[in-house]
Design an enzyme around this catalytic site. Structure first.
Site, PDB file in Angstrom:
ATOM      1  CG  ASP A 189      -1.961   1.000   1.304  1.00  0.00           C
ATOM      2  OD1 ASP A 189      -2.415   1.415   0.232  1.00  0.00           O
ATOM      3  OD2 ASP A 189      -2.382   1.374   2.428  1.00  0.00           O
ATOM      4  CG  HIS A 190      -0.413   4.819   0.164  1.00  0.00           C
ATOM      5  ND1 HIS A 190      -0.861   5.762  -0.729  1.00  0.00           N
ATOM      6  CD2 HIS A 190      -1.496   4.448   0.901  1.00  0.00           C
ATOM      7  CE1 HIS A 190      -2.162   5.947  -0.545  1.00  0.00           C
ATOM      8  NE2 HIS A 190      -2.570   5.158   0.421  1.00  0.00           N
TER       9      HIS A 190
ATOM     10  CG  ASP B 116       0.678   7.569  -3.679  1.00  0.00           C
ATOM     11  OD1 ASP B 116       0.632   8.415  -4.593  1.00  0.00           O
ATOM     12  OD2 ASP B 116       0.135   7.722  -2.576  1.00  0.00           O
TER      13      ASP B 116
ATOM     14  CG  HIS C 164      -5.501   8.200   3.193  1.00  0.00           C
ATOM     15  ND1 HIS C 164      -4.977   8.819   2.093  1.00  0.00           N
ATOM     16  CD2 HIS C 164      -5.581   6.883   2.883  1.00  0.00           C
ATOM     17  CE1 HIS C 164      -4.739   7.918   1.152  1.00  0.00           C
ATOM     18  NE2 HIS C 164      -5.097   6.731   1.602  1.00  0.00           N
TER      19      HIS C 164
ATOM     20  N   GLY D  61      -8.915   5.734   1.107  1.00  0.00           N
ATOM     21  CA  GLY D  61      -9.589   6.597   2.073  1.00  0.00           C
ATOM     22  C   GLY D  61     -11.071   6.328   2.192  1.00  0.00           C
TER      23      GLY D  61
ATOM     24  CB  SER E  92     -12.586   4.351   6.971  1.00  0.00           C
ATOM     25  OG  SER E  92     -11.756   3.209   7.061  1.00  0.00           O
TER      26      SER E  92
ATOM     27  CG  ASN F 247      -7.157   0.828  -0.532  1.00  0.00           C
ATOM     28  OD1 ASN F 247      -7.504  -0.108  -1.247  1.00  0.00           O
ATOM     29  ND2 ASN F 247      -5.980   1.416  -0.623  1.00  0.00           N
TER      30      ASN F 247
ATOM     31  CG  ASP G 133      -5.697   0.984   8.039  1.00  0.00           C
ATOM     32  OD1 ASP G 133      -5.902   0.054   8.830  1.00  0.00           O
ATOM     33  OD2 ASP G 133      -4.667   1.684   8.080  1.00  0.00           O
ATOM     34  CB  SER G 134      -9.707   4.854   9.438  1.00  0.00           C
ATOM     35  OG  SER G 134      -8.585   5.514   8.911  1.00  0.00           O
TER      36      SER G 134
HETATM   37  P1  13P Z   1      -9.024   4.916   5.439  1.00  0.00           P
HETATM   38  O1  13P Z   1      -8.117   5.760   6.282  1.00  0.00           O
HETATM   39  O2  13P Z   1     -10.236   5.687   5.017  1.00  0.00           O
HETATM   40  O3  13P Z   1      -9.366   3.634   6.099  1.00  0.00           O
HETATM   41  O4  13P Z   1      -8.229   4.575   4.091  1.00  0.00           O
HETATM   42  C1  13P Z   1      -7.275   3.530   4.070  1.00  0.00           C
HETATM   43  C2  13P Z   1      -6.451   3.555   2.826  1.00  0.00           C
HETATM   44  O5  13P Z   1      -6.724   4.202   1.853  1.00  0.00           O
HETATM   45  C3  13P Z   1      -5.263   2.699   2.821  1.00  0.00           C
HETATM   46  O6  13P Z   1      -4.492   2.890   1.686  1.00  0.00           O
HETATM   47  O1  G3H Z   2      -3.445   4.947   3.729  1.00  0.00           O
HETATM   48  C1  G3H Z   2      -2.781   4.515   4.634  1.00  0.00           C
HETATM   49  C2  G3H Z   2      -3.211   3.351   5.443  1.00  0.00           C
HETATM   50  O2  G3H Z   2      -4.290   3.657   6.297  1.00  0.00           O
HETATM   51  C3  G3H Z   2      -2.039   2.799   6.180  1.00  0.00           C
HETATM   52  O3  G3H Z   2      -1.732   3.588   7.256  1.00  0.00           O
HETATM   53  O4  G3H Z   2       0.600   4.350   6.929  1.00  0.00           O
HETATM   54  O5  G3H Z   2      -0.473   4.287   9.211  1.00  0.00           O
HETATM   55  O6  G3H Z   2       0.161   2.170   8.041  1.00  0.00           O
HETATM   56  P1  G3H Z   2      -0.255   3.604   7.898  1.00  0.00           P
HETATM   57 ZN    ZN Z   3      -4.549   4.867   0.865  1.00  0.00          ZN
END
Ligand code: 13P
Ligand code: G3H
Ligand code: ZN
Length: 322
Positions: free
Chosen positions: A83-84, A105, A181, A225, A227, A267, A269-270
């Site tokens: 990721d990224h 990215d 994000h 982003g 969530s 995606n 994560d949050s």
């Molecule tokens: P959220 O912060 O909205 O969960 O996005 C996660 C994300 O884009 C990870 O690459």
């Molecule tokens: O977009 C980023 C993801 O939420 C990953 O987060 O860089 O804190 O691991 P992180």
């Molecule tokens: Zn992301």
């Protein structure tokens, strides 16, 4: 089933009007929660590792955890994705280390620089059977060490996507249509208040998505982003000693609509972090004498599983698609 790339997953998702969930993994409980939910719902899934996750947990540990999850859940396709990725070297390291997909990215760079670095990653990754996600347009919020200030983000320009995709050879494209994000995606003044007094954020720019799809029909689109920051979990955090004022996400129905269109990867994560933190805070508050980490990590792992199941059913529509 061994780890797979996202090619087949995206082809089926595009044609079937659903999306694949991409969830960030940082420890064993998160890997287990995600894959148990995906397995029970017979959903393909993408496990993704950020640069920050590598720094926290060490790439080798995460790969072994993911390998264990693949063995434990042989009936579902699982992809392992960077990721990224922010450099060719990082992407190369992940390709060499067994990832089946990487993201480069370079969206904060100029159009030409973004093309040059993405193309270099694509050449290396494709030579090794690995697929590449690239990004055009910038999202607000924090991703690893990069923080894009509010108001500095820019939507993807539809007129650029065709040239970008054909010159880079990337396999999927992350776009900016209003997601961002983290858990604080909108300031309250950007929102309207509905009849129940709930803050409603501005809708995603589906007009931009549609313009993009017209120019690259059939090409898999990715949303970062994404969530939704469910308010019951914000409340749980705040009830048990936390302080997360004005945490606001993307409404789930907006993402469901995107998943039915060309968006093949979403995606999240949050929301996983929020569910874990809320449940750990609750457990700690209700059991002040407990000190065995397994006691509070068990409900946290269950919270990850429940959150991922909710996303698969309510947002992605990928249940039964494995
Ligand atoms: P959220 O912060 O909205 O969960 O996005 C996660 C994300 O884009 C990870 O690459
Ligand atoms: O977009 C980023 C993801 O939420 C990953 O987060 O860089 O804190 O691991 P992180
Ligand atoms: Zn992301």
């Amino acid at each position: 089933m061994a780890l797979v790339t996202t090619t087949e997953m995206f082809r089926k998702a595009y044609n079937g009007g659903y999306a694949i969930g991409a969830f960030n993994v940082n420890n064993m409980e998160i890997v287990q929660g995600i894959t148990e939910a995906a397995s029970e719902l017979k959903s393909p899934v993408i496990l993704q590792v950020s640069k920050g996750a590598r720094a926290y947990a060490n790439h080798r540990y995460l790969i072994k955890l993911v390998e264990a999850a693949v063995e434990e859940n042989p009936d579902i396709p699982i992809a392992l994705h960077l990721d990224h990725g922010d450099s060719f070297e990082l992407c190369k390291d992940c390709v060499d280390g067994g990832f089946t997909s990487v993201m480069i990215d370079a969206s904060s760079k100029s159009f030409e620089e973004n093309i040059a670095i993405t193309k270099k990653v694509v050449e290396y990754a494709h030579d090794h059977g690995v697929v590449v996600e690239a990004e055009l347009g910038t999202l607000e919020g924090v991703e690893d060490e990069v923080k894009v200030e509010a108001g500095m983000a820019s939507y993807t320009r539809p007129e650029e996507v065709e040239e970008f995709v054909s010159r880079t050879g990337c396999d999927s494209l992350a776009i900016a249509i209003g997601t961002s994000h983290g858990a604080y995606k909108f300031r309250p003044e950007q929102c309207t208040v509905n009849e129940d007094g709930i803050l409603v954020p501005p809708p995603l720019r589906f007009d931009v998505l549609e313009e993009i799809v017209k120019r690259i029909p059939g090409f898999p689109i990715v949303l970062h982003g994404s969530s939704s920051v469910p308010q019951e979990f914000v409340k749980m955090v705040n009830t048990y000693g936390g302080n997360m004022p004005n945490a606001i996400g993307i409404p789930e129905e907006q993402l469901r609509k995107a998943a039915k269109l060309a968006v093949c990867k979403i995606n999240i994560d949050s929301d996983i972090r929020l569910a874990m933190t809320g449940n750990i805070r609750k457990y700690m508050a209700e059991h002040p004498d407990h000190f065995d980490p397994r006691q509070y990590l068990k409900p946290a792992r269950q919270a990850v599983k429940d959150m991922v199941a909710r996303k698969i059913v309510n947002v992605l529509g990928s249940d039964g698609k494995a």
